[in-house]
Design a protein around this motif. Sequence first.
Motif, mmCIF file in Angstrom:
data_model
loop_
_atom_site.group_PDB
_atom_site.id
_atom_site.type_symbol
_atom_site.label_atom_id
_atom_site.label_comp_id
_atom_site.label_asym_id
_atom_site.label_seq_id
_atom_site.Cartn_x
_atom_site.Cartn_y
_atom_site.Cartn_z
ATOM 1 N N GLY A 13 1.001 -1.325 0.601
ATOM 2 C CA GLY A 13 0.125 0.234 0.333
ATOM 3 C C GLY A 13 1.161 1.450 0.380
ATOM 4 N N LYS A 65 4.205 1.288 -4.679
ATOM 5 C CA LYS A 65 5.648 1.079 -4.904
ATOM 6 C C LYS A 65 4.483 0.449 -6.296
ATOM 7 C CE LYS A 65 5.895 -2.540 -2.291
ATOM 8 N NZ LYS A 65 5.396 -2.305 -1.823
ATOM 9 N N SER A 66 4.014 0.255 -7.122
ATOM 10 C CA SER A 66 3.534 -0.958 -7.954
ATOM 11 C C SER A 66 3.131 0.328 -8.648
ATOM 12 C CB SER A 66 2.082 -1.812 -7.032
ATOM 13 O OG SER A 66 3.245 -2.943 -7.988
ATOM 14 N N THR A 67 2.221 1.141 -8.014
ATOM 15 C CA THR A 67 1.252 2.171 -9.257
ATOM 16 C C THR A 67 2.285 3.313 -9.340
ATOM 17 O OG1 THR A 67 -0.102 2.467 -7.648
ATOM 18 C CG2 THR A 67 0.254 4.655 -8.735
#
Length: 226
Positions: A40, A43-45
């Motif tokens: 959350g 990182k992925s975004t």
Amino acid sequence: MSVLTIKDVTKLFPGGTKAVDSFSLEVADGELVCLLGPSGSGKSTLLRMVGGFETPTSGLIAIDGEDITRTPPEKRPTGMVFQSHALWTHMDVAKNLAFGLKLRRLPADEIKRRVEAVLELVGLGGYGSRRVTQLSGGQQQRVALARSLVLEPKILLLDEPFASLDQHLRERLREEVRDIQQRVGITTLFVTHGQDEALSMADRIVVMRDGRTEQIDRPDVVYRNP
Ligand code: ADP
Ligand code: ADP
């Protein structure tokens, strides 16, 4: 000379979650930077915005000085390897790798040469005619990496690529991927929530929290001052 420039990038999702908050980073040619942080933390975004799978609400992303903030993924010089590798199970290994090259209309002999070379690189020489479903999890993840590398991207984006593998295999693949990355000299962003993974692979670590940089340094410094 930095290859990747991320400047003041913010991502606000509908509903109000600020996944990434005025984030900036410069990545040098050939560098492997780990984005480390709890689930959350954005990182992925962030990675998906560099790859073109999400559009920043504001800010700039540039590769080799060229603004690519709104360039669609297929036109970016980036290659993304996802957590679930999403290989095409109805195709053999070589066809999985050749697919993107065919779309680019490369000549058949060139495709064959590049597919064979990249299979050697990831330690799967001679596996071209195997079905993907006959391979182990680790081998499938190597194919996923090869499928990105064969397109010769400028920047490699890895999103928790070892998450579904057991501990032992994870440690081995870490070393392999780092070795391949250094041999190719490819600039890489690597997302992980595993501190060991970041410490053992990265040239630099960006510790993220709430969409921002909490700390950014070389692994030995992060290790001493966590
Ligand atoms: P990480 O990769 O560090 O786990 P993410 O980038 O996946 O973090 O998520 C950052 C925050 O943004 C989380 O609060 C997550 O729920 C939210 N988020 C991610 N993707 C979306 C989306 N498509 N729509 C709404 N919220 C999202
Ligand atoms: P990660 O494992 O990287 O944290 P998730 O499993 O949280 O990713 O999310 C997987 C997918 O779901 C991503 O495409 C992400 O953008 C999306 N997603 C994550 N959180 C939300 C959310 N709160 N609302 C809508 N989509 C989300």
